[in-house]
Design an enzyme around this catalytic site. Structure first.
Site, PDB file in Angstrom:
ATOM      1  N   GLY A  65       1.990   5.625  -8.394  1.00 21.28           N
ATOM      2  CA  GLY A  65       2.876   6.725  -8.011  1.00 21.28           C
ATOM      3  C   GLY A  65       2.345   8.065  -8.491  1.00 21.28           C
ATOM      4  O   GLY A  65       1.160   8.210  -8.822  1.00 21.28           O
ATOM      5  N   ASP A  88       0.451  -2.268  -9.625  1.00 21.41           N
ATOM      6  CA  ASP A  88       1.448  -1.813  -8.650  1.00 21.41           C
ATOM      7  C   ASP A  88       1.582  -2.906  -7.600  1.00 21.41           C
ATOM      8  O   ASP A  88       0.829  -3.891  -7.626  1.00 21.41           O
ATOM      9  CB  ASP A  88       1.011  -0.477  -7.998  1.00 21.41           C
ATOM     10  CG  ASP A  88       2.213   0.342  -7.508  1.00 21.41           C
ATOM     11  OD1 ASP A  88       2.955  -0.151  -6.638  1.00 21.41           O
ATOM     12  OD2 ASP A  88       2.430   1.457  -8.019  1.00 21.41           O
ATOM     13  N   ARG A  90       1.399  -1.900  -4.446  1.00 19.40           N
ATOM     14  CA  ARG A  90       0.690  -1.306  -3.316  1.00 19.40           C
ATOM     15  C   ARG A  90      -0.815  -1.504  -3.480  1.00 19.40           C
ATOM     16  O   ARG A  90      -1.296  -1.746  -4.590  1.00 19.40           O
ATOM     17  CB  ARG A  90       0.990   0.188  -3.227  1.00 19.40           C
ATOM     18  CG  ARG A  90       2.427   0.467  -2.872  1.00 19.40           C
ATOM     19  CD  ARG A  90       2.614   1.903  -2.494  1.00 19.40           C
ATOM     20  NE  ARG A  90       2.808   2.779  -3.641  1.00 19.40           N
ATOM     21  CZ  ARG A  90       2.387   4.038  -3.693  1.00 19.40           C
ATOM     22  NH1 ARG A  90       1.699   4.544  -2.699  1.00 19.40           N
ATOM     23  NH2 ARG A  90       2.641   4.785  -4.754  1.00 19.40           N
ATOM     24  N   ASP A 106       4.289  -7.252  -9.346  1.00 21.00           N
ATOM     25  CA  ASP A 106       5.639  -6.931  -8.874  1.00 21.00           C
ATOM     26  C   ASP A 106       6.556  -7.138 -10.067  1.00 21.00           C
ATOM     27  O   ASP A 106       6.693  -8.261 -10.564  1.00 21.00           O
ATOM     28  CB  ASP A 106       6.003  -7.869  -7.718  1.00 21.00           C
ATOM     29  CG  ASP A 106       7.389  -7.579  -7.179  1.00 21.00           C
ATOM     30  OD1 ASP A 106       8.142  -6.798  -7.810  1.00 21.00           O
ATOM     31  OD2 ASP A 106       7.728  -8.143  -6.125  1.00 21.00           O
ATOM     32  N   ILE A 107       7.211  -6.083 -10.528  1.00 21.28           N
ATOM     33  CA  ILE A 107       8.009  -6.234 -11.748  1.00 21.28           C
ATOM     34  C   ILE A 107       9.248  -7.106 -11.524  1.00 21.28           C
ATOM     35  O   ILE A 107       9.918  -7.480 -12.480  1.00 21.28           O
ATOM     36  CB  ILE A 107       8.428  -4.878 -12.369  1.00 21.28           C
ATOM     37  CG1 ILE A 107       8.960  -3.949 -11.313  1.00 21.28           C
ATOM     38  CG2 ILE A 107       7.319  -4.247 -13.145  1.00 21.28           C
ATOM     39  CD1 ILE A 107      10.161  -3.261 -11.777  1.00 21.28           C
ATOM     40  N   TYR A 195      19.790   6.118  -9.309  1.00 22.77           N
ATOM     41  CA  TYR A 195      18.629   6.408 -10.176  1.00 22.77           C
ATOM     42  C   TYR A 195      19.103   6.764 -11.589  1.00 22.77           C
ATOM     43  O   TYR A 195      18.643   6.191 -12.586  1.00 22.77           O
ATOM     44  CB  TYR A 195      17.853   7.567  -9.549  1.00 22.77           C
ATOM     45  CG  TYR A 195      16.641   8.038 -10.323  1.00 22.77           C
ATOM     46  CD1 TYR A 195      15.575   7.189 -10.601  1.00 22.77           C
ATOM     47  CD2 TYR A 195      16.547   9.376 -10.740  1.00 22.77           C
ATOM     48  CE1 TYR A 195      14.458   7.647 -11.285  1.00 22.77           C
ATOM     49  CE2 TYR A 195      15.426   9.839 -11.413  1.00 22.77           C
ATOM     50  CZ  TYR A 195      14.389   8.974 -11.690  1.00 22.77           C
ATOM     51  OH  TYR A 195      13.282   9.433 -12.362  1.00 22.77           O
TER      52      TYR A 195
HETATM   53  N1  NAD Z   1       7.760  12.288 -11.296  1.00 23.05           N
HETATM   54  C1  NAD Z   1       8.764  12.856 -11.955  1.00 23.05           C
HETATM   55  O1  NAD Z   1       9.073  14.055 -11.778  1.00 23.05           O
HETATM   56  C2  NAD Z   1       9.544  12.050 -12.951  1.00 23.05           C
HETATM   57  C3  NAD Z   1      10.522  12.680 -13.720  1.00 23.05           C
HETATM   58  C4  NAD Z   1      11.295  11.927 -14.605  1.00 23.05           C
HETATM   59  C5  NAD Z   1      11.020  10.579 -14.766  1.00 23.05           C
HETATM   60  N2  NAD Z   1      10.054   9.993 -14.029  1.00 23.05           N
HETATM   61  C6  NAD Z   1       9.837   8.565 -14.200  1.00 23.05           C
HETATM   62  O2  NAD Z   1       8.459   8.282 -14.384  1.00 23.05           O
HETATM   63  C7  NAD Z   1       8.113   7.047 -13.751  1.00 23.05           C
HETATM   64  C8  NAD Z   1       6.965   7.275 -12.793  1.00 23.05           C
HETATM   65  O3  NAD Z   1       7.377   8.222 -11.836  1.00 23.05           O
HETATM   66  P1  NAD Z   1       6.525   8.539 -10.545  1.00 23.05           P
HETATM   67  O4  NAD Z   1       6.884   9.922 -10.165  1.00 23.05           O
HETATM   68  O5  NAD Z   1       5.094   8.166 -10.733  1.00 23.05           O
HETATM   69  O6  NAD Z   1       7.211   7.557  -9.484  1.00 23.05           O
HETATM   70  P2  NAD Z   1       6.710   7.199  -8.019  1.00 23.05           P
HETATM   71  O7  NAD Z   1       7.894   6.984  -7.157  1.00 23.05           O
HETATM   72  O8  NAD Z   1       5.698   8.178  -7.561  1.00 23.05           O
HETATM   73  O9  NAD Z   1       5.976   5.803  -8.254  1.00 23.05           O
HETATM   74  C9  NAD Z   1       6.673   4.628  -8.546  1.00 23.05           C
HETATM   75  C10 NAD Z   1       5.765   3.426  -8.272  1.00 23.05           C
HETATM   76  O10 NAD Z   1       6.539   2.248  -8.476  1.00 23.05           O
HETATM   77  C11 NAD Z   1       6.020   1.277  -7.579  1.00 23.05           C
HETATM   78  N3  NAD Z   1       6.967   0.187  -7.372  1.00 23.05           N
HETATM   79  C12 NAD Z   1       8.056   0.141  -6.573  1.00 23.05           C
HETATM   80  N4  NAD Z   1       8.601  -1.095  -6.598  1.00 23.05           N
HETATM   81  C13 NAD Z   1       7.848  -1.838  -7.436  1.00 23.05           C
HETATM   82  C14 NAD Z   1       7.890  -3.196  -7.877  1.00 23.05           C
HETATM   83  N5  NAD Z   1       8.821  -4.031  -7.426  1.00 23.05           N
HETATM   84  N6  NAD Z   1       6.957  -3.614  -8.736  1.00 23.05           N
HETATM   85  C15 NAD Z   1       5.997  -2.766  -9.203  1.00 23.05           C
HETATM   86  N7  NAD Z   1       5.895  -1.487  -8.817  1.00 23.05           N
HETATM   87  C16 NAD Z   1       6.807  -1.032  -7.938  1.00 23.05           C
HETATM   88  C17 NAD Z   1       5.758   2.063  -6.298  1.00 23.05           C
HETATM   89  O11 NAD Z   1       4.833   1.361  -5.468  1.00 23.05           O
HETATM   90  C18 NAD Z   1       5.214   3.371  -6.850  1.00 23.05           C
HETATM   91  O12 NAD Z   1       3.805   3.393  -6.864  1.00 23.05           O
HETATM   92  C19 NAD Z   1       9.408   6.558 -13.078  1.00 23.05           C
HETATM   93  O13 NAD Z   1      10.030   5.617 -13.892  1.00 23.05           O
HETATM   94  C20 NAD Z   1      10.258   7.798 -12.970  1.00 23.05           C
HETATM   95  O14 NAD Z   1      11.617   7.504 -13.009  1.00 23.05           O
HETATM   96  C21 NAD Z   1       9.314  10.694 -13.121  1.00 23.05           C
HETATM   97  C1  THR Z   2      13.447  14.446 -12.105  1.00 25.96           C
HETATM   98  C2  THR Z   2      12.863  13.136 -11.713  1.00 25.96           C
HETATM   99  O1  THR Z   2      13.413  12.065 -12.304  1.00 25.96           O
HETATM  100  C3  THR Z   2      12.340  12.932 -10.332  1.00 25.96           C
HETATM  101  N1  THR Z   2      11.271  13.861 -10.076  1.00 25.96           N
HETATM  102  C4  THR Z   2      13.407  13.103  -9.283  1.00 25.96           C
HETATM  103  O2  THR Z   2      13.578  14.216  -8.838  1.00 25.96           O
HETATM  104  O3  THR Z   2      14.041  12.162  -8.915  1.00 25.96           O
END
Ligand code: NAD
Ligand code: THR
Length: 373
Positions: A65, A88, A90, A106-107, A195
């Site tokens: 991700g 992942d 994917r 796959d978690i 979420y």
């Molecule tokens: N990006 C942000 O702004 C942000 C902010 C706060 C928290 N977070 C947290 O950080 C973490 C990473 O965020 P991100 O932005 O990279 O998310 P993302 O949505 O870009 O990536 C999530 C990944 O999870 C994978 N996924 C989905 N289902 C799955 C499964 N069953 N098994 C294994 N993998 C699976 C997807 O293929 C994807 O690659 C998340 O937990 C998110 O909540 C992100």
């Molecule tokens: C803030 C964060 O968890 C994520 N980028 C969302 O907007 O859902």
């Protein structure tokens, strides 16, 4: 009788609790099951614990991700390429596949997860798999499975194998009844997205496993993360990443949030550094297991003004997405991360001007390469 005896046993262990305040009683019930799948006949046993001199063996779930690839690169520089496994569901692009170990995971498949941890002698787990806020609202049952059932699998595997576990939470773990300006670490948390609900659940379950089973659980509530070389996965803060692509490519950007929507944000380099710093912090410095971390706070209007300083012809228009706007209106406007700063020395490096310069520099060199080809 049996229940009374069990309760006595647990209370006994509580009273004899170590200084950290954890009462490391019996492990979660899944480990007590006598299912034959628990101990394969040909299992090789390795100690999952590691001393301070060893490099951790790292697994990142949901690693393809927005944040996972950057985290893998960052940790590989520190711990060595082969000590960090990206996973992942994917298929990874070629350059990621060839940049270091990648594995399918796959978690929702507990057995597969446990096999990976055992076979690769994992000691640290970064659990990044999730469905973010906007995509979660579009598919609640999948978000519930991935974000809640998936977390349960990860917690059990981590507790069973004495892993140090990092689970990111988010500004989205707060809701309209939380104080929004600023939002402290401890306050009312009644989010209105699946979420957010799943992330509050993750915070509470992780802390529960810490106090109940001694799990080394560490959690940061990230703001919206802004990255140059990876795309966001369907969140409410995505506009703050897309604006840079569109500003350089088309000179204009259509924003899906109102101009005055203020949200906490952070550049990815700060986010990854905070993540490693809290994982490396001595346990005794952590007065909590879930911390807010922050860097800056801005509105689309503020961001557009800063972009205009670099691209004078830039234009922003607004076409509000009602789902994302409702979510953003319920989230913190400013994040109080004073506990992280006090306990383990958190300090961000990127404010809005540095963020904008860095993002535009990255994308303009990208655009130059694309034009040259
Ligand atoms: N990006 C942000 O702004 C942000 C902010 C706060 C928290 N977070 C947290 O950080 C973490 C990473 O965020 P991100 O932005 O990279 O998310 P993302 O949505 O870009 O990536 C999530 C990944 O999870 C994978 N996924 C989905 N289902 C799955 C499964 N069953 N098994 C294994 N993998 C699976 C997807 O293929 C994807 O690659 C998340 O937990 C998110 O909540 C992100
Ligand atoms: C803030 C964060 O968890 C994520 N980028 C969302 O907007 O859902």
């Amino acid at each position: 009788m049996l229940v009374t005896r069990m309760l006595r046993q647990v209370v006994g262990q509580m009273l004899g609790s170590p200084a950290c305040g954890c009462w490391t009683a019996a492990p979660p019930f899944r480990f007590l099951a006598t299912s034959p799948r628990q101990i394969p006949a040909d299992a090789n046993f390795h100690s999952a614990s590691f001393s301070g001199t060893d490099q951790p063996r790292v697994l990142i779930t949901g690693g393809l991700g927005q944040l996972g690839v950057g985290l893998a690169n960052f940790l590989r520089k520190r711990f060595g390429k082969d000590n960090v496994i990206l996973s992942d569901i994917r298929k990874p692009p070629d350059h990621i596949f060839h940049s270091g170990p990648f594995i399918y995971s796959d978690i929702l498949d507990y057995k597969n997860l446990r096999e990976i941890v055992v076979n690769n002698r994992i000691t640290w787990l970064f659990h990044y798999s999730a469905l973010l806020s906007a995509v979660g609202e579009a598919n609640v049952s999948l978000a519930r499975a991935v974000n809640i059932t998936g977390l349960h699998n990860v917690l059990d595997v981590a507790a069973e194998h004495s892993l140090r576990l990092f689970v990111p939470s988010t500004i989205g773990a707060f809701g309209p009844t939380s104080p929004r300006n600023p939002t402290p670490d401890l306050c009312v948390q009644r989010p209105r997205t699946i979420y957010g609900v799943s992330k509050v659940h993750a915070e509470l379950m992780g802390e529960y496993y810490h106090y109940r089973y001694g799990l080394d659980f560490r959690c940061l509530r990230y703001p919206g993360i802004i990255s140059a070389d990876s795309q966001p996965g369907g969140g409410t803060t995505d506009y703050a990443v897309q604006i840079f692509h569109d500003a350089l490519k088309n000179g204009k950007f259509e924003c899906n949030l109102k101009p005055s929507t203020r949200l906490p944000m952070m550049y990815i380099d700060d986010c990854l550094r905070a993540t490693l710093e809290v994982m490396e912090a001595p346990a005794e410095s952590l007065s909590m297991r879930t911390y807010n971390v922050n860097a800056m706070s801005f509105t689309p209007e503020d961001l557009a003004q800063e972009v205009l300083k670099h691209i004078p012809e830039f234009q922003i228009t607004y076409n509000v997405d009602s789902v994302r706007q409702a979510i953003a209106d319920s989230w913190p406007m400013n994040f109080d991360d004073s506990n992280a700063r006090k306990d383990w020395g958190w300090k961000h490096e990127f404010d809005l001007p540095e963020l904008v310069t860095t993002m535009l520099n990255f994308h303009s060199s990208d655009t130059r390469v694309a034009n040259a080809n």
